[in-house]
Design a protein around this motif. Structure first.
Motif, short mmCIF file in Angstrom:
data_model
loop_
_atom_site.label_atom_id
_atom_site.label_comp_id
_atom_site.label_asym_id
_atom_site.label_seq_id
_atom_site.Cartn_x
_atom_site.Cartn_y
_atom_site.Cartn_z
N TRP A 127 1.73 -44.09 40.13
CA TRP A 127 2.20 -43.95 38.75
C TRP A 127 3.19 -45.04 38.37
O TRP A 127 3.37 -45.32 37.17
CB TRP A 127 2.82 -42.57 38.53
CG TRP A 127 3.86 -42.15 39.53
CD1 TRP A 127 3.69 -41.31 40.58
CD2 TRP A 127 5.25 -42.53 39.56
NE1 TRP A 127 4.88 -41.14 41.28
CE2 TRP A 127 5.86 -41.88 40.67
CE3 TRP A 127 6.05 -43.37 38.77
CZ2 TRP A 127 7.20 -42.03 40.99
CZ3 TRP A 127 7.40 -43.52 39.08
CH2 TRP A 127 7.96 -42.85 40.18
N HIS A 128 3.82 -45.67 39.35
CA HIS A 128 4.83 -46.69 39.06
C HIS A 128 4.20 -47.98 38.54
O HIS A 128 4.93 -48.87 38.06
CB HIS A 128 5.63 -47.00 40.33
CG HIS A 128 4.79 -47.58 41.42
ND1 HIS A 128 3.95 -46.81 42.20
CD2 HIS A 128 4.64 -48.87 41.85
CE1 HIS A 128 3.34 -47.59 43.08
NE2 HIS A 128 3.74 -48.84 42.88
N HIS B 297 2.70 -48.61 35.94
CA HIS B 297 2.85 -48.79 34.50
C HIS B 297 4.17 -49.44 34.12
O HIS B 297 4.33 -49.90 32.99
CB HIS B 297 2.75 -47.43 33.80
CG HIS B 297 1.43 -46.75 33.99
ND1 HIS B 297 0.29 -47.13 33.32
CD2 HIS B 297 1.07 -45.70 34.80
CE1 HIS B 297 -0.72 -46.35 33.69
NE2 HIS B 297 -0.27 -45.48 34.58
N THR C 100 11.06 -50.23 31.58
CA THR C 100 10.48 -48.94 31.21
C THR C 100 10.66 -48.69 29.73
O THR C 100 11.66 -49.10 29.13
CB THR C 100 11.14 -47.78 32.00
OG1 THR C 100 12.51 -47.68 31.63
CG2 THR C 100 11.01 -47.99 33.49
N ALA D 249 2.77 -43.01 33.05
CA ALA D 249 2.98 -42.62 34.45
C ALA D 249 2.80 -41.12 34.63
O ALA D 249 2.19 -40.66 35.61
CB ALA D 249 4.38 -43.05 34.90
#
Length: 606
Positions: free
Chosen positions: A202-203, A205, A260, A268
């Motif tokens: 998921w990281h 992104h 982010t 994510a």
């Protein structure tokens, strides 16, 4: 209304408790010479009966209570400005709601497919006939079933529902839960984030706005620590201090601020939701077709543009508004002000949910419903089934003014749904709904305009009339279907449990010490990502423990397994030494249940 504002302006220097309804005032004339003008205020023209009671003094006819008058006029002025019935000169240079709508020529080719997806007729006459017959059919069924409805009583024309005792869990379910919990491994919270990042990536992104690969050491570790620091509300300073030189405050702040965004965190979280949805145990908990929306208050600094005092929650700050599936996973979260009606954001959460879990039935509490939301939800193809406080005081609308019922007639008022109004503005309703679906118009922008203050707005009146029909159908179903009431209670309680679980993970504090609205949004979304990662990890561990029980010869009943929540905290270590272990997991977790179904859990034979 404008005359009332001029009247108040003339009273700017007044200190008396009571003021006359008419008064003379000196004002400059056209030639500059002072002239005497008579100013008056007619509170009968705009104030409600409740306001008029406190504005007048019975002992002093012709006089008004000045302080109450000021509050009354400015509250009505604010409502008129929101609805657009009063406008500020020059405000037409700002965005016009109707300019954001798609034209009818653009919408016409999409009407057939849009209505087919929502399950409603496309022609205006057929649409009103469809909802009229549906309302009449449901009302007739409830009336015919009233003698056998032991839960519903009509006392003085007011409906009263008997309380039902909640179903207790079976001893076999309690035994199964205890046996599973004994086999669950202890995991550190930081290890859970690292493990899910390896498994689900998921990281990936996160990264610079340019889209290039981040030039940082151990990008996965940096983003895991960023999610940990923001999701727990510890902050970069506290996390860096406990990592013993592994990462600096600047490195965590840079990743959180520059690498982010709210949309990247959503992406994510979607990865985690989709992976969770593939687990067999998620299908045991629910089908994902039902969800509930609700808010939880979060404290912020006082000098904040979004911060307000929440009467409902008894705190000062904002609201973490979440959409939670009946499979326990959170589908969408956002930070909203305390003073807004939460229903405004309900459709926005549904439309921005990009995961594979797409609910078509949404439950909420009183804040999650309003007449325009009922109407818009019907056009967008989902059922809004809220738990409404003081529902017995709401008006039930008849399908026709001449229709009368043998048993439940006292539920209905004298008003019938204005089907002609819906039919007349059918194209406006469709334009609005299609524009929202095509992302040309924000549902938040629309619903903030279509509040109770918009009574003169034709679009509001059309949505309100359609909402009256849908809400009456919903209330009749609520009175006659015990299973529906139990479902609403169960899923809304599940959402409340998610709030508690997310708050437990936010152990760094209950105050967002920042004034940036984007930072508030990130904290809420990082907290959702953190909670979803823990839920996924717990679900995988539950699967392993359940399979181990079955392999040992203990049969497992899926109905009992469905009562075990993944909101498990006693196996998660939040405190202690935080160590970032970037070693890949030894093996992928089991996602399939290998059980003998439909057999009660019991002790193994001796």
């Amino acid at each position: 209304m404008l005359e009332a504002v001029l009247f108040l302006r003339a009273l700017r220097g007044a200190k008396a408790a009571l003021v006359p309804e008419r008064m003379a005032q000196q004002q400059p004339g056209p030639d500059g010479e002072p002239v005497t003008v008579t100013l008056s205020i007619d509170v009968e023209a705009f104030a409600s009966g409740m306001w008029r009671k406190i504005l007048r003094d019975k002992k002093r006819p012709g006089m008004l209570v000045r302080r109450h008058l000021e509050v009354c006029v400015f509250s009505y002025l604010a409502a008129e400005l929101r609805s657009g019935d009063i406008a500020v000169a020059g405000s037409d240079s700002y965005a016009n709601l109707h300019d954001q709508l798609m034209s009818w020529q653009e919408c016409q080719p999409l009407v057939a497919a849009f209505c087919a997806q929502a399950g409603i007729p496309a022609a205006p006459g057929a649409l009103t006939a469809y909802y009229r017959s549906k309302l009449a059919e449901v009302a007739a069924e409830v009336d015919a079933g009233y003698p056998g409805n032991t839960d519903l009583l009509l006392e003085g024309g007011r409906p009263v529902l008997r309380r039902r005792k909640g179903a207790e869990r079976r001893p076999s379910a309690l035994a199964l839960e205890a046996a599973i919990h004994e086999r669950l491994p202890q995991r550190a919270l930081l290890d859970i984030l690292t493990r899910t990042a390896y498994l689900l990536r998921w990281h990936r992104h996160f990264g610079p706005a340019s889209g290039s690969d981040p030039k940082i050491r151990d990008a996965m570790g940096r983003y895991v620590l960023t999610a940990f620091s923001h999701g727990t509300l510890l902050g970069p300073t506290q996390v860096a201090a406990h990592m013993r030189g592994r990462v600096s405050v600047h490195e965590l702040s840079l990743a959180g601020n520059k690498h982010t965004t709210a949309s990247k965190i959503d992406a994510a979280s979607v990865d985690v939701i989709n992976a969770f949805n593939q687990l067999d145990v998620a299908g045991v908990w629910g089908d994902g077709k039902t969800a509930a929306a609700d808010g939880s208050q979060i404290d912020t600094w006082d000098d904040n543009l979004l911060a307000e005092t929440s009467i409902r929650y008894g705190g000062y700050g904002g609201i973490a508004y979440r959409l939670v599936s009946n499979t326990y996973i959170a589908l969408f979260s956002r930070f909203i002000p305390c003073g807004v009606w939460e229903a405004v954001y309900l459709i926005d959460g549904l439309s921005k949910n990009a995961s594979d879990v797409q609910p078509d039935t949404v439950h909420a509490d009183t804040q999650g419903q309003s007449l325009p939301v009922f109407g818009l939800g019907a056009l967008l193809g989902f059922d809004l089934l809220p738990r409404i406080r003081n529902w017995h005081d709401l008006v039930f609308y008849r399908p026709d003014e001449q229709v009368r019922y043998q048993h439940i007639d006292s539920l209905f008022g004298e008003e019938a749904v204005d089907w002609k109004l819906i039919e007349t503005h059918w194209s406006d309703l469709l334009r609005t709904a299609i524009s929202i679906r095509e992302n040309k118009l924000s549902s938040v922008t629309l619903l903030r305009r279509l509040g109770n203050h918009s009574r003169k707005n034709r679009l509001y009146r059309a949505f309100r009339e359609l909402g009256r029909a849908i809400r009456t159908i919903t209330l009749l179903r609520y009175l006659s279907e015990p299973a529906l009431r139990e479902q609403i209670t169960a899923i809304t309680n599940r959402t409340e449990a998610f709030h508690g679980f997310a708050d437990w993970l936010m152990f760094g504090g209950k105050l967002i010490s920042h004034n940036d609205p984007d930072h508030h949004e990130k904290v809420v979304k990082f907290n959702e990502l953190l909670a979803n990662c823990v839920i996924y990890s717990n679900a995988c561990d539950l699967t392993d423990a359940t399979n181990a029980l079955a392999a040992e010869g203990h049969p497992v009943d899926l109905d009992d397994l469905a009562t075990i929540s993944p909101y498990i905290t006693h196996t998660i270590r939040r405190f202690g030494n935080w160590t970032l272990n970037l070693t890949p997991p030894d093996q992928a977790p089991a996602t399939r249940l290998d059980l003998e179904p439909r057999v009660l859990f019991g002790a193994s034979p001796t």
